[in-house]
Design a protein around this motif. Structure first.
Motif, PDB file in Angstrom:
ATOM      1  N   VAL A  81       0.835  -1.202   0.000  1.00  0.00           N
ATOM      2  CA  VAL A  81       0.000   0.000   0.000  1.00  0.00           C
ATOM      3  C   VAL A  81       0.873   1.256   0.000  1.00  0.00           C
ATOM      4  CG1 VAL A  81      -1.696   1.320   1.334  1.00  0.00           C
ATOM      5  CG2 VAL A  81      -1.967  -1.144   1.085  1.00  0.00           C
ATOM      6  N   ALA A  82       1.925   1.264   0.823  1.00  0.00           N
ATOM      7  CA  ALA A  82       2.823   2.421   0.868  1.00  0.00           C
ATOM      8  C   ALA A  82       3.553   2.587  -0.458  1.00  0.00           C
ATOM      9  CB  ALA A  82       3.817   2.274   2.016  1.00  0.00           C
ATOM     10  N   LEU A  83       3.982   1.471  -1.050  1.00  0.00           N
ATOM     11  CA  LEU A  83       4.650   1.544  -2.356  1.00  0.00           C
ATOM     12  C   LEU A  83       3.694   2.085  -3.414  1.00  0.00           C
ATOM     13  CD1 LEU A  83       6.530  -1.877  -2.280  1.00  0.00           C
ATOM     14  CD2 LEU A  83       7.594   0.382  -2.232  1.00  0.00           C
ATOM     15  N   ALA A  84       2.465   1.589  -3.396  1.00  0.00           N
ATOM     16  CA  ALA A  84       1.463   2.034  -4.367  1.00  0.00           C
ATOM     17  C   ALA A  84       1.217   3.531  -4.246  1.00  0.00           C
ATOM     18  CB  ALA A  84       0.165   1.253  -4.165  1.00  0.00           C
ATOM     19  N   ARG A  85       1.109   4.000  -3.016  1.00  0.00           N
ATOM     20  CA  ARG A  85       0.897   5.426  -2.772  1.00  0.00           C
ATOM     21  C   ARG A  85       2.079   6.240  -3.314  1.00  0.00           C
ATOM     22  NH1 ARG A  85       0.337   5.355   2.713  1.00  0.00           N
ATOM     23  NH2 ARG A  85      -1.678   4.369   2.438  1.00  0.00           N
ATOM     24  N   ALA A  86       3.300   5.745  -3.101  1.00  0.00           N
ATOM     25  CA  ALA A  86       4.506   6.468  -3.510  1.00  0.00           C
ATOM     26  C   ALA A  86       4.654   6.570  -5.023  1.00  0.00           C
ATOM     27  CB  ALA A  86       5.745   5.802  -2.910  1.00  0.00           C
ATOM     28  N   VAL A  87       4.160   5.562  -5.760  1.00  0.00           N
ATOM     29  CA  VAL A  87       4.310   5.591  -7.218  1.00  0.00           C
ATOM     30  C   VAL A  87       3.009   5.930  -7.953  1.00  0.00           C
ATOM     31  CG1 VAL A  87       6.287   4.023  -7.239  1.00  0.00           C
ATOM     32  CG2 VAL A  87       3.981   3.091  -7.492  1.00  0.00           C
ATOM     33  N   GLY A  88       1.926   6.122  -7.202  1.00  0.00           N
ATOM     34  CA  GLY A  88       0.663   6.538  -7.806  1.00  0.00           C
ATOM     35  C   GLY A  88      -0.074   5.450  -8.565  1.00  0.00           C
ATOM     36  N   LEU A  89       0.092   4.207  -8.113  1.00  0.00           N
ATOM     37  CA  LEU A  89      -0.621   3.082  -8.728  1.00  0.00           C
ATOM     38  C   LEU A  89      -1.490   2.394  -7.679  1.00  0.00           C
ATOM     39  CD1 LEU A  89       2.202   1.377 -10.840  1.00  0.00           C
ATOM     40  CD2 LEU A  89       0.364   2.836 -11.679  1.00  0.00           C
ATOM     41  N   SER A  90      -2.346   1.487  -8.143  1.00  0.00           N
ATOM     42  CA  SER A  90      -3.151   0.706  -7.205  1.00  0.00           C
ATOM     43  C   SER A  90      -2.271  -0.349  -6.546  1.00  0.00           C
ATOM     44  CB  SER A  90      -4.309   0.021  -7.939  1.00  0.00           C
ATOM     45  OG  SER A  90      -3.806  -0.993  -8.794  1.00  0.00           O
ATOM     46  N   ARG A  91      -2.729  -0.861  -5.411  1.00  0.00           N
ATOM     47  CA  ARG A  91      -2.002  -1.906  -4.697  1.00  0.00           C
ATOM     48  C   ARG A  91      -1.815  -3.126  -5.583  1.00  0.00           C
ATOM     49  NH1 ARG A  91      -3.499  -6.306  -2.828  1.00  0.00           N
ATOM     50  NH2 ARG A  91      -5.700  -5.792  -2.941  1.00  0.00           N
ATOM     51  N   SER A  92      -2.874  -3.515  -6.303  1.00  0.00           N
ATOM     52  CA  SER A  92      -2.787  -4.710  -7.149  1.00  0.00           C
ATOM     53  C   SER A  92      -1.798  -4.517  -8.301  1.00  0.00           C
ATOM     54  CB  SER A  92      -4.169  -5.109  -7.677  1.00  0.00           C
ATOM     55  OG  SER A  92      -4.733  -4.075  -8.438  1.00  0.00           O
ATOM     56  N   SER A  93      -1.732  -3.320  -8.862  1.00  0.00           N
ATOM     57  CA  SER A  93      -0.756  -3.046  -9.933  1.00  0.00           C
ATOM     58  C   SER A  93       0.665  -3.161  -9.409  1.00  0.00           C
ATOM     59  CB  SER A  93      -0.966  -1.650 -10.521  1.00  0.00           C
ATOM     60  OG  SER A  93      -2.183  -1.579 -11.204  1.00  0.00           O
ATOM     61  N   VAL A  94       0.897  -2.653  -8.204  1.00  0.00           N
ATOM     62  CA  VAL A  94       2.232  -2.749  -7.607  1.00  0.00           C
ATOM     63  C   VAL A  94       2.568  -4.206  -7.316  1.00  0.00           C
ATOM     64  CG1 VAL A  94       3.607  -2.181  -5.555  1.00  0.00           C
ATOM     65  CG2 VAL A  94       2.300  -0.395  -6.733  1.00  0.00           C
ATOM     66  N   GLN A  95       1.605  -4.972  -6.805  1.00  0.00           N
ATOM     67  CA  GLN A  95       1.845  -6.393  -6.539  1.00  0.00           C
ATOM     68  C   GLN A  95       2.233  -7.133  -7.822  1.00  0.00           C
ATOM     69  OE1 GLN A  95      -1.876  -7.337  -4.451  1.00  0.00           O
ATOM     70  NE2 GLN A  95      -0.623  -8.064  -2.754  1.00  0.00           N
ATOM     71  N   GLU A  96       1.535  -6.833  -8.921  1.00  0.00           N
ATOM     72  CA  GLU A  96       1.848  -7.461 -10.205  1.00  0.00           C
ATOM     73  C   GLU A  96       3.257  -7.094 -10.668  1.00  0.00           C
ATOM     74  OE1 GLU A  96      -1.190  -6.432 -13.022  1.00  0.00           O
ATOM     75  OE2 GLU A  96      -2.768  -7.383 -11.819  1.00  0.00           O
ATOM     76  N   ARG A  97       3.627  -5.829 -10.511  1.00  0.00           N
ATOM     77  CA  ARG A  97       4.971  -5.388 -10.902  1.00  0.00           C
ATOM     78  C   ARG A  97       6.038  -6.090 -10.060  1.00  0.00           C
ATOM     79  NH1 ARG A  97       6.019  -0.537 -13.862  1.00  0.00           N
ATOM     80  NH2 ARG A  97       4.103   0.276 -14.754  1.00  0.00           N
ATOM     81  N   LEU A  98       5.803  -6.165  -8.750  1.00  0.00           N
ATOM     82  CA  LEU A  98       6.783  -6.819  -7.879  1.00  0.00           C
ATOM     83  C   LEU A  98       6.927  -8.296  -8.241  1.00  0.00           C
ATOM     84  CD1 LEU A  98       5.978  -5.175  -4.427  1.00  0.00           C
ATOM     85  CD2 LEU A  98       7.889  -4.672  -5.963  1.00  0.00           C
ATOM     86  N   GLN A  99       5.812  -8.965  -8.548  1.00  0.00           N
ATOM     87  CA  GLN A  99       5.876 -10.372  -8.959  1.00  0.00           C
ATOM     88  C   GLN A  99       6.666 -10.525 -10.257  1.00  0.00           C
ATOM     89  OE1 GLN A  99       1.749 -11.507  -9.067  1.00  0.00           O
ATOM     90  NE2 GLN A  99       1.677 -11.960  -6.878  1.00  0.00           N
ATOM     91  N   ARG A 100       6.464  -9.606 -11.214  1.00  0.00           N
ATOM     92  CA  ARG A 100       7.200  -9.644 -12.474  1.00  0.00           C
ATOM     93  C   ARG A 100       8.690  -9.425 -12.220  1.00  0.00           C
ATOM     94  NH1 ARG A 100       8.612  -5.445 -15.348  1.00  0.00           N
ATOM     95  NH2 ARG A 100       6.948  -4.099 -14.608  1.00  0.00           N
ATOM     96  N   LEU A 101       9.022  -8.481 -11.346  1.00  0.00           N
ATOM     97  CA  LEU A 101      10.427  -8.218 -11.017  1.00  0.00           C
ATOM     98  C   LEU A 101      11.070  -9.417 -10.323  1.00  0.00           C
ATOM     99  CD1 LEU A 101      10.090  -4.511  -9.834  1.00  0.00           C
ATOM    100  CD2 LEU A 101      11.155  -5.321 -11.952  1.00  0.00           C
ATOM    101  N   GLU A 102      10.307 -10.094  -9.494  1.00  0.00           N
ATOM    102  CA  GLU A 102      10.823 -11.299  -8.819  1.00  0.00           C
ATOM    103  C   GLU A 102      11.027 -12.431  -9.827  1.00  0.00           C
ATOM    104  OE1 GLU A 102       8.488 -10.370  -4.636  1.00  0.00           O
ATOM    105  OE2 GLU A 102       7.858 -12.065  -5.850  1.00  0.00           O
ATOM    106  N   LYS A 103      10.004 -12.691 -10.649  1.00  0.00           N
ATOM    107  CA  LYS A 103      10.104 -13.771 -11.640  1.00  0.00           C
ATOM    108  C   LYS A 103      11.217 -13.509 -12.639  1.00  0.00           C
ATOM    109  CE  LYS A 103       5.437 -15.583 -11.500  1.00  0.00           C
ATOM    110  NZ  LYS A 103       4.153 -15.715 -12.184  1.00  0.00           N
ATOM    111  N   GLY A 104      11.440 -12.240 -12.978  1.00  0.00           N
ATOM    112  CA  GLY A 104      12.487 -11.873 -13.932  1.00  0.00           C
ATOM    113  C   GLY A 104      13.869 -11.854 -13.325  1.00  0.00           C
ATOM    114  N   GLY A 105      13.962 -12.060 -12.013  1.00  0.00           N
ATOM    115  CA  GLY A 105      15.265 -12.101 -11.357  1.00  0.00           C
ATOM    116  C   GLY A 105      15.846 -10.745 -11.025  1.00  0.00           C
TER     117      GLY A 105
END
Length: 144
Positions: free
Chosen positions: A24-48
């Motif tokens: 939630v704090a990350l989403a607020r800081a970048v101006g995206l929804s919580r779910s969008s940030v979660q998806e980005r973090l998962q992509r960054l994790e899967k991509g190494g």
């Protein structure tokens, strides 16, 4: 994996500063929804790119680093320049120094083009008279 965009780099910088930030704090800081940030973090994790939450940059390759040697324009000081530097996620460290230069700024980027872009942004800041760029070839010791 698709190339990192500005929001990805901002999320990584925020997590490097504090890996315990909530989604939630990350989403607020970048101006995206919580779910969008979660998806980005998962992509960054899967991509190494994020390999663990101490945050370490993973298999995306070693980031490029460079020291920027800054000289202030007449009448400007560290207090004028620091707020501008803090706003750039690529800036990893700033050291006010005495001598022919006024400040050492360590920057980090994924590609040479991104490194050049950061350097140009800093050079364009009001209060900066000159920037000398010293690329880091190898880190021989880092106790930080």
């Amino acid at each position: 994996m698709k190339p990192l965009d500005a929001i990805d780099r901002k999320l990584i910088a925020l997590l490097q500063d504090n890996a315990r930030l909530s989604t939630v704090a990350l989403a607020r800081a970048v101006g995206l929804s919580r779910s969008s940030v979660q998806e980005r973090l998962q992509r960054l994790e899967k991509g190494g790119v994020i390999s663990q939450y101490t945050v370490r940059l993973g298999s995306g390759g070693d980031p490029l680093q460079a020291w920027l040697f800054l000289r202030y324009a007449e009448g400007f000081s560290c207090d004028d320049v620091m707020p501008l530097l803090v706003a750039l996620p690529a800036v990893r460290a700033c050291h006010s120094v005495a001598g022919e230069i006024d400040m050492l700024v360590l920057v980090q980027a994924d590609t040479p083009a991104m490194l050049s872009e950061v350097r140009e942004q800093v050079a364009a800041f009001k209060g900066i008279d000159d920037v000398t760029t010293i690329p880091v070839l190898r880190v021989m010791l880092d106790r930080g």
